[in-house]
Write a protein that holds these residues in place. Structure first.
Motif, PDB file in Angstrom:
ATOM      1  N   TYR A  43       8.959 -10.284   2.585  1.00  0.00           N
ATOM      2  CA  TYR A  43       8.063  -9.803   1.537  1.00  0.00           C
ATOM      3  C   TYR A  43       6.611 -10.288   1.611  1.00  0.00           C
ATOM      4  CZ  TYR A  43      12.514  -8.553  -0.610  1.00  0.00           C
ATOM      5  OH  TYR A  43      13.754  -8.030  -0.845  1.00  0.00           O
ATOM      6  N   SER A  44       6.340 -11.468   2.120  1.00  0.00           N
ATOM      7  CA  SER A  44       4.978 -12.022   2.005  1.00  0.00           C
ATOM      8  C   SER A  44       3.930 -11.117   2.639  1.00  0.00           C
ATOM      9  CB  SER A  44       4.906 -13.425   2.630  1.00  0.00           C
ATOM     10  OG  SER A  44       5.121 -13.363   4.034  1.00  0.00           O
ATOM     11  N   TRP A  45       4.213 -10.584   3.822  1.00  0.00           N
ATOM     12  CA  TRP A  45       3.242  -9.730   4.509  1.00  0.00           C
ATOM     13  C   TRP A  45       2.995  -8.431   3.732  1.00  0.00           C
ATOM     14  CZ3 TRP A  45       5.155  -5.000   6.253  1.00  0.00           C
ATOM     15  CH2 TRP A  45       6.546  -4.891   6.353  1.00  0.00           C
ATOM     16  N   ARG A  46       3.994  -7.983   2.952  1.00  0.00           N
ATOM     17  CA  ARG A  46       3.822  -6.768   2.148  1.00  0.00           C
ATOM     18  C   ARG A  46       2.778  -6.991   1.046  1.00  0.00           C
ATOM     19  NH1 ARG A  46       8.193  -3.364   3.448  1.00  0.00           N
ATOM     20  NH2 ARG A  46      10.049  -4.470   4.230  1.00  0.00           N
ATOM     21  N   TYR A  47       2.859  -8.152   0.370  1.00  0.00           N
ATOM     22  CA  TYR A  47       1.880  -8.463  -0.669  1.00  0.00           C
ATOM     23  C   TYR A  47       0.480  -8.599  -0.078  1.00  0.00           C
ATOM     24  CZ  TYR A  47       5.488  -9.264  -4.215  1.00  0.00           C
ATOM     25  OH  TYR A  47       6.520  -9.092  -5.116  1.00  0.00           O
ATOM     26  N   MET A  48       0.404  -9.247   1.095  1.00  0.00           N
ATOM     27  CA  MET A  48      -0.899  -9.447   1.737  1.00  0.00           C
ATOM     28  C   MET A  48      -1.552  -8.108   2.075  1.00  0.00           C
ATOM     29  SD  MET A  48       0.090 -12.634   4.261  1.00  0.00           S
ATOM     30  CE  MET A  48       0.742 -14.174   3.624  1.00  0.00           C
ATOM     31  N   LEU A  49      -0.801  -7.226   2.696  1.00  0.00           N
ATOM     32  CA  LEU A  49      -1.338  -5.928   3.100  1.00  0.00           C
ATOM     33  C   LEU A  49      -1.573  -5.013   1.895  1.00  0.00           C
ATOM     34  CD1 LEU A  49       0.939  -5.442   6.229  1.00  0.00           C
ATOM     35  CD2 LEU A  49      -1.543  -5.698   6.287  1.00  0.00           C
ATOM     36  N   GLY A  50      -0.683  -5.068   0.907  1.00  0.00           N
ATOM     37  CA  GLY A  50      -0.804  -4.212  -0.269  1.00  0.00           C
ATOM     38  C   GLY A  50      -1.987  -4.560  -1.147  1.00  0.00           C
ATOM     39  N   ALA A  51      -2.436  -5.813  -1.089  1.00  0.00           N
ATOM     40  CA  ALA A  51      -3.580  -6.225  -1.913  1.00  0.00           C
ATOM     41  C   ALA A  51      -4.844  -5.458  -1.558  1.00  0.00           C
ATOM     42  CB  ALA A  51      -3.816  -7.731  -1.751  1.00  0.00           C
ATOM     43  N   MET A  52      -4.874  -4.877  -0.356  1.00  0.00           N
ATOM     44  CA  MET A  52      -6.045  -4.131   0.108  1.00  0.00           C
ATOM     45  C   MET A  52      -6.320  -2.908  -0.751  1.00  0.00           C
ATOM     46  SD  MET A  52      -8.346  -4.101   2.422  1.00  0.00           S
ATOM     47  CE  MET A  52      -9.551  -2.958   3.031  1.00  0.00           C
ATOM     48  N   SER A  53      -5.312  -2.385  -1.426  1.00  0.00           N
ATOM     49  CA  SER A  53      -5.490  -1.169  -2.222  1.00  0.00           C
ATOM     50  C   SER A  53      -6.445  -1.377  -3.394  1.00  0.00           C
ATOM     51  CB  SER A  53      -4.137  -0.673  -2.741  1.00  0.00           C
ATOM     52  OG  SER A  53      -3.541  -1.649  -3.586  1.00  0.00           O
TER      53      SER A  53
END
Length: 459
Positions: free
Chosen positions: A170-180
């Protein structure tokens, strides 16, 4: 803030948020890549592809920028930038498989590449002459702020739980999703920007251009004189559009100089530090997985501080002097780091050397590159030359980001250089950049774009 230039600052600050998207999107992978690699079971080549695929998107976006900005205008290109980045953020955070991840990582890169080709041109064309250098510096400052912001996000996400299973899932999902979040914000703000006066004049919309010029410079400003000067710079050019313009006798020197600057900039190795910082700090033995996140934050703070310094000092010291000093210190620091790695030294002094490298790159080469390229480029080829230059900037970035894990995992190179080969290679490129600055770069401070255009064409 000088009220005469308030509108310039406001518009340029909004446009420079495209730089924040660039910094955020490019550096987010530093915190996500190790867990992403575990999730998809990637080898060295695939790991490099996961990082460098966004740069391929940068290259596509930068190259297509010349057509989009010329046909649709600067404003619509910036709106499209925000939309593509937001779309990419959502789908890279929740990909069905690695192929889908790569596709939308490229989509986001296209948006960032388009923004990097458009925002400096827009800022250079819409800013008042007296603050053009400072406002162009906003773009690099926002790149640095985006990098710092994403390092903080990565560190925050990494601190949520010590569970390695959670991190992999999950951690990489939060990192990448924050870009939105910044992507969507930029898309909305860009809708309120006025169009570039020079683009409007090129499209024979002089009345609109006059209104915008007066809004930027004040109602007492002689907008008609400016419009006449811009039109004269266009009239001296052929009406046909073809690829040989960039390398025609009239433009050959300035075009080759700009393209060489663009290619060498990222070959100096900055992206090895920004994209692979966590892995790099662990590999040279000065950080653990947890402390690497916080050391990256220190690097991000240094990069941002350097960019802020550049914004406030670029008009005082000029472009050329800062480029010469910065490229020389980058050469010395990255080469010294390579020597220490070759000798097997592992202590925090190496982090200090990396910070020196970051400070001088972030305070000179990084911001001035984006300032001086649109300044040097003549009016009639600025769109195309800026797109080709940005394309080469990302080409250098792609080369570094794709090959760094391959070079560091090479058995032959590690036997010969003990892991230091990439840094000696980057040092050599810094030396070439220094020589280019000394012998080919001229000062652009306190000159109008039309004056620079005439001088470069004559040269």
């Amino acid at each position: 803030m000088n009220t005469t230039y308030r509108m310039s600052y406001k518009l340029c600050l909004i446009a420079s948020l495209a730089g924040l998207l660039y910094g955020f999107d490019s550096a987010v992978i530093a915190g996500a890549i190790s867990h992403l690699s575990n999730y998809f079971s990637l080898d060295a080549i695939s790991t490099g592809w996961a990082v460098s695929s966004v740069v391929l998107g940068f290259m596509i976006g930068a190259f297509s920028g010349q057509f989009i900005t010329n046909s649709l205008g600067r404003k619509k290109a910036l709106v499209l930038t925000g939309f593509l980045v937001t779309l990419s953020s959502i789908f890279t955070a929740f990909p069905y498989n690695f192929t889908l991840f790569i596709i939308f990582r490229i989509v986001g890169g296209i948006g960032v590449g388009l923004g990097s080709a458009t925002a400096p041109v827009y800022i250079g064309e819409i800013a008042a002459q007296k603050v053009r250098g400072k406002t162009l510096g906003f773009y690099q400052m926002m790149i640095a702020f985006g990098i710092l912001a994403v390092y903080l996000v990565n560190a925050l996400v990494a601190s949520w739980t010590p569970s390695p299973e959670w991190a992999t899932q999950y951690s990489w999902r939060y990192m990448l999703g924050a870009m939105s979040i910044p992507g969507c914000l930029f898309m909305i703000l860009a809708c309120f920007l006025p169009e570039s006066p020079r683009w409007l004049i090129k499209k024979n919309r002089e009345e609109e251009a006059s209104q915008i010029i007066n809004a930027i410079n004040g109602n007492e400003y002689d907008s008609q004189a400016t419009i006449a000067e811009i039109k004269r710079s266009f009239q001296h050019q052929s009406a046909t559009v073809n690829s040989e313009r960039l390398l025609s006798k009239k433009y050959r020197r300035v075009s080759l100089t700009i393209l060489a600057m663009a290619l060498l900039a990222n070959l100096c190795g900055i992206n090895a530090v920004l994209y692979y910082g966590n892995i790099l700090l662990e590999n040279i033995g000065i950080a653990t997985e947890k402390t690497a996140y916080y050391q990256q934050v220190v690097i991000g703070i240094a990069f941002f501080a350097a960019a802020v310094w550049a914004v406030y000092r670029i008009e005082k010291y000029g472009r050329r002097k800062l480029l010469i000093i910065g490229s020389l210190v980058c050469f010395l620091s990255i080469t010294l780091l390579g020597i220490l790695i070759w000798l097997g030294v592992t202590n925090l002094f190496m982090l200090a050397i990396m910070i020196v490298y970051i400070l001088f790159f972030g305070g000179t080469v990084g911001p001035i590159l984006w300032i001086i390229i649109p300044e040097l480029a003549p009016n009639m080829i600025r769109d195309k030359l800026m797109s080709w230059a940005t394309f080469l900037i990302w080409s250098g970035s792609f080369i570094v980001s794709q090959t760094f894990p391959m070079l560091t995992h090479s058995v032959v190179l590690n036997k010969l250089f003990n892991g230091s080969f990439p840094f000696f290679l980057y040092g050599f490129c810094c030396l070439l950049w220094f020589l280019l600055n000394v012998f080919f770069i001229t000062e652009t401070k306190d000159k109008s774009l039309e004056q620079i255009s005439a001088e470069m064409s004559a040269g």
